[in-house]
Design a protein around this motif. Structure first.
Motif, PDB file in Angstrom:
ATOM      1  N   GLN A  68      48.051  54.001  39.701  1.00 56.55           N
ATOM      2  CA  GLN A  68      48.865  52.842  40.038  1.00 56.55           C
ATOM      3  C   GLN A  68      48.678  51.811  38.930  1.00 56.55           C
ATOM      4  OE1 GLN A  68      50.896  52.072  42.750  1.00 56.55           O
ATOM      5  NE2 GLN A  68      50.698  54.240  43.272  1.00 56.55           N
ATOM      6  N   ASP A  69      49.781  51.283  38.429  1.00 56.86           N
ATOM      7  CA  ASP A  69      49.710  50.198  37.455  1.00 56.86           C
ATOM      8  C   ASP A  69      49.689  48.888  38.231  1.00 56.86           C
ATOM      9  OD1 ASP A  69      49.870  52.056  35.416  1.00 56.86           O
ATOM     10  OD2 ASP A  69      52.025  51.861  35.186  1.00 56.86           O
ATOM     11  N   VAL A  70      48.752  48.015  37.878  1.00 58.36           N
ATOM     12  CA  VAL A  70      48.582  46.759  38.591  1.00 58.36           C
ATOM     13  C   VAL A  70      48.497  45.617  37.581  1.00 58.36           C
ATOM     14  CG1 VAL A  70      47.071  45.467  40.160  1.00 58.36           C
ATOM     15  CG2 VAL A  70      47.338  47.930  40.449  1.00 58.36           C
ATOM     16  N   ARG A  71      49.201  44.529  37.883  1.00 63.23           N
ATOM     17  CA  ARG A  71      49.068  43.309  37.093  1.00 63.23           C
ATOM     18  C   ARG A  71      48.166  42.371  37.885  1.00 63.23           C
ATOM     19  NH1 ARG A  71      54.011  41.382  37.027  1.00 63.23           N
ATOM     20  NH2 ARG A  71      54.566  42.563  35.183  1.00 63.23           N
ATOM     21  N   ILE A  72      47.160  41.846  37.214  1.00 67.08           N
ATOM     22  CA  ILE A  72      46.206  40.935  37.839  1.00 67.08           C
ATOM     23  C   ILE A  72      46.295  39.592  37.127  1.00 67.08           C
ATOM     24  CG2 ILE A  72      43.763  40.501  38.327  1.00 67.08           C
ATOM     25  CD1 ILE A  72      43.387  43.611  37.857  1.00 67.08           C
ATOM     26  N   VAL A  73      46.425  38.537  37.906  1.00 64.60           N
ATOM     27  CA  VAL A  73      46.320  37.188  37.372  1.00 64.60           C
ATOM     28  C   VAL A  73      45.131  36.560  38.091  1.00 64.60           C
ATOM     29  CG1 VAL A  73      47.426  34.965  36.967  1.00 64.60           C
ATOM     30  CG2 VAL A  73      48.818  37.046  37.059  1.00 64.60           C
ATOM     31  N   ALA A  74      44.110  36.219  37.338  1.00 64.00           N
ATOM     32  CA  ALA A  74      42.929  35.571  37.908  1.00 64.00           C
ATOM     33  C   ALA A  74      42.858  34.162  37.351  1.00 64.00           C
ATOM     34  CB  ALA A  74      41.663  36.339  37.553  1.00 64.00           C
ATOM     35  N   GLY A  75      42.589  33.206  38.226  1.00 63.80           N
ATOM     36  CA  GLY A  75      42.450  31.815  37.811  1.00 63.80           C
ATOM     37  C   GLY A  75      41.195  31.213  38.395  1.00 63.80           C
ATOM     38  N   VAL A  76      40.567  30.344  37.632  1.00 66.28           N
ATOM     39  CA  VAL A  76      39.378  29.614  38.102  1.00 66.28           C
ATOM     40  C   VAL A  76      39.503  28.157  37.678  1.00 66.28           C
ATOM     41  CG1 VAL A  76      37.882  31.651  37.935  1.00 66.28           C
ATOM     42  CG2 VAL A  76      37.949  30.033  36.048  1.00 66.28           C
ATOM     43  N   LEU A  77      38.860  27.317  38.456  1.00 65.18           N
ATOM     44  CA  LEU A  77      38.753  25.912  38.086  1.00 65.18           C
ATOM     45  C   LEU A  77      37.327  25.610  37.685  1.00 65.18           C
ATOM     46  CD1 LEU A  77      40.906  24.153  40.839  1.00 65.18           C
ATOM     47  CD2 LEU A  77      41.541  24.711  38.475  1.00 65.18           C
ATOM     48  N   ARG A  78      37.173  24.635  36.852  1.00 65.15           N
ATOM     49  CA  ARG A  78      35.859  24.183  36.395  1.00 65.15           C
ATOM     50  C   ARG A  78      34.953  23.851  37.587  1.00 65.15           C
ATOM     51  NH1 ARG A  78      34.385  22.259  31.468  1.00 65.15           N
ATOM     52  NH2 ARG A  78      36.510  22.216  30.700  1.00 65.15           N
ATOM     53  N   THR A  79      35.562  23.417  38.690  1.00 66.93           N
ATOM     54  CA  THR A  79      34.812  23.030  39.886  1.00 66.93           C
ATOM     55  C   THR A  79      34.435  24.216  40.765  1.00 66.93           C
ATOM     56  OG1 THR A  79      36.937  22.528  40.926  1.00 66.93           O
ATOM     57  CG2 THR A  79      35.706  20.676  39.985  1.00 66.93           C
ATOM     58  N   GLY A  80      34.802  25.449  40.369  1.00 67.39           N
ATOM     59  CA  GLY A  80      34.341  26.648  41.059  1.00 67.39           C
ATOM     60  C   GLY A  80      35.381  27.422  41.841  1.00 67.39           C
ATOM     61  N   GLU A  81      36.498  26.813  42.197  1.00 68.89           N
ATOM     62  CA  GLU A  81      37.514  27.518  42.969  1.00 68.89           C
ATOM     63  C   GLU A  81      38.108  28.666  42.145  1.00 68.89           C
ATOM     64  OE1 GLU A  81      37.256  23.319  44.373  1.00 68.89           O
ATOM     65  OE2 GLU A  81      37.484  24.255  42.414  1.00 68.89           O
ATOM     66  N   SER A  82      38.584  29.700  42.851  1.00 68.51           N
ATOM     67  CA  SER A  82      39.216  30.832  42.176  1.00 68.51           C
ATOM     68  C   SER A  82      40.388  31.337  43.013  1.00 68.51           C
ATOM     69  CB  SER A  82      38.205  31.962  41.957  1.00 68.51           C
ATOM     70  OG  SER A  82      37.738  32.466  43.194  1.00 68.51           O
ATOM     71  N   TRP A  83      41.286  32.026  42.343  1.00 64.97           N
ATOM     72  CA  TRP A  83      42.401  32.695  43.038  1.00 64.97           C
ATOM     73  C   TRP A  83      42.877  33.848  42.167  1.00 64.97           C
ATOM     74  CZ3 TRP A  83      43.681  32.332  47.899  1.00 64.97           C
ATOM     75  CH2 TRP A  83      44.808  33.033  48.341  1.00 64.97           C
ATOM     76  N   CYS A  84      43.213  34.964  42.804  1.00 64.81           N
ATOM     77  CA  CYS A  84      43.736  36.144  42.115  1.00 64.81           C
ATOM     78  C   CYS A  84      45.058  36.545  42.758  1.00 64.81           C
ATOM     79  CB  CYS A  84      42.775  37.322  42.229  1.00 64.81           C
ATOM     80  SG  CYS A  84      41.141  37.028  41.554  1.00 64.81           S
ATOM     81  N   ALA A  85      46.010  36.941  41.941  1.00 64.17           N
ATOM     82  CA  ALA A  85      47.275  37.499  42.414  1.00 64.17           C
ATOM     83  C   ALA A  85      47.397  38.896  41.823  1.00 64.17           C
ATOM     84  CB  ALA A  85      48.444  36.631  41.978  1.00 64.17           C
ATOM     85  N   LEU A  86      47.855  39.843  42.644  1.00 59.82           N
ATOM     86  CA  LEU A  86      47.989  41.227  42.210  1.00 59.82           C
ATOM     87  C   LEU A  86      49.375  41.750  42.552  1.00 59.82           C
ATOM     88  CD1 LEU A  86      44.886  40.897  43.538  1.00 59.82           C
ATOM     89  CD2 LEU A  86      44.724  43.077  42.400  1.00 59.82           C
ATOM     90  N   SER A 105      44.127  36.516  46.855  1.00 63.73           N
ATOM     91  CA  SER A 105      42.945  36.008  47.555  1.00 63.73           C
ATOM     92  C   SER A 105      42.014  35.388  46.519  1.00 63.73           C
ATOM     93  CB  SER A 105      42.234  37.122  48.318  1.00 63.73           C
ATOM     94  OG  SER A 105      41.464  37.923  47.456  1.00 63.73           O
ATOM     95  N   PRO A 106      41.028  34.618  46.982  1.00 59.84           N
ATOM     96  CA  PRO A 106      40.110  33.988  46.026  1.00 59.84           C
ATOM     97  C   PRO A 106      39.221  34.977  45.285  1.00 59.84           C
ATOM     98  CG  PRO A 106      39.943  32.959  48.193  1.00 59.84           C
ATOM     99  CD  PRO A 106      40.824  34.155  48.338  1.00 59.84           C
ATOM    100  N   ASP A 107      38.953  36.117  45.885  1.00 55.00           N
ATOM    101  CA  ASP A 107      37.954  37.019  45.306  1.00 55.00           C
ATOM    102  C   ASP A 107      38.427  38.466  45.205  1.00 55.00           C
ATOM    103  OD1 ASP A 107      38.092  37.498  47.993  1.00 55.00           O
ATOM    104  OD2 ASP A 107      35.977  37.155  48.393  1.00 55.00           O
ATOM    105  N   ALA A 108      39.713  38.683  44.969  1.00 57.40           N
ATOM    106  CA  ALA A 108      40.246  40.046  44.894  1.00 57.40           C
ATOM    107  C   ALA A 108      39.668  40.837  43.723  1.00 57.40           C
ATOM    108  CB  ALA A 108      41.773  40.009  44.794  1.00 57.40           C
ATOM    109  N   VAL A 109      39.337  40.171  42.639  1.00 57.47           N
ATOM    110  CA  VAL A 109      38.802  40.829  41.441  1.00 57.47           C
ATOM    111  C   VAL A 109      37.557  40.049  41.011  1.00 57.47           C
ATOM    112  CG1 VAL A 109      39.381  41.779  39.176  1.00 57.47           C
ATOM    113  CG2 VAL A 109      41.200  41.397  40.856  1.00 57.47           C
ATOM    114  N   PRO A 110      36.440  40.223  41.740  1.00 54.02           N
ATOM    115  CA  PRO A 110      35.273  39.362  41.521  1.00 54.02           C
ATOM    116  C   PRO A 110      34.692  39.418  40.108  1.00 54.02           C
ATOM    117  CG  PRO A 110      34.768  41.138  43.074  1.00 54.02           C
ATOM    118  CD  PRO A 110      36.228  41.198  42.801  1.00 54.02           C
ATOM    119  N   GLY A 111      34.668  40.582  39.471  1.00 50.29           N
ATOM    120  CA  GLY A 111      34.121  40.679  38.123  1.00 50.29           C
ATOM    121  C   GLY A 111      34.934  39.877  37.122  1.00 50.29           C
TER     122      GLY A 111
END
Length: 185
Positions: free
Chosen positions: A137-155, A169-175
């Motif tokens: 499966q080909d997957v596009r991942i967009v991971a974002g983080v803020l300096r203050t610690g928040e995160s979000w991933c879109a797949l 979700s905030p932690d879909a791709v934790p690495g």
């Protein structure tokens, strides 16, 4: 009784929206994209420093910033340093204080866990194996983080390539989230 989900903070909602906007933008360009990196800045703060920026913003962004002080503006980064791997690229990134966060877009091949047991050790042979695997499966991942610690991933999966099929979700791709977070250390 199930626990009710925790309501995201305004900052978390702004990050999730910025990541979804980046995914929609990159999705409009099609598949087989190189790695892309974006800085994230609070739109209101950017406008306070440079009011002329309003003329360059997408429609509605200035109003969104007026209504939501957490609203984020994404700026694609050109001239990324050369790197052989994603890890090498991220290890070279750093951000000035004016940057509130960062996002990265990568495409990956995903196979069922049992398929990995037969994968060759040689990196080039492994890529060829993954590309030819019938269950890939080909997957596009967009991971974002803020300096203050928040995160979000879109797949988004190429097999289900529509905006209404983008998961997040905030932690879909934790690495990847942790590696991107380290660019602010």
């Amino acid at each position: 009784m199930t626990a009710s989900p925790i309501e995201p903070s305004p900052r978390q909602r702004a990050l999730a929206e910025a990541v979804r906007d980046i995914e929609r933008h990159v999705g409009s360009l099609g598949w087989d994209s190189p790695v892309l990196v974006f800085s994230l800045v609070r739109t209101a703060a950017a406008l306070a420093v440079n009011p002329a920026l309003a003329a360059e913003l997408p429609e509605g962004a200035e109003e969104s910033a007026r209504l939501d002080p957490e609203h984020l503006l994404s700026v694609e980064q050109d001239g990324l340093p050369p790197a052989g791997t994603l890890e090498e690229l991220l290890a070279q990134l750093g951000w000035p204080e004016e940057v509130d966060g960062a996002a990265i877009v990568v495409e990956r091949i995903v196979v069922p866990p049992e398929a990995e047991t037969d994968m060759p050790q040689d990196p080039e042979a492994a890529v060829a194996y993954l590309e030819a695997h019938p269950d890939r499966q080909d997957v596009r991942i967009v991971a974002g983080v803020l300096r203050t610690g928040e995160s979000w991933c879109a797949l988004r999966s190429r097999a289900h390539d529509s905006e209404d099929a983008v998961g997040g979700s905030p932690d879909a791709v934790p690495g990847l989230v942790e590696a991107l977070r380290a660019t602010f250390a």
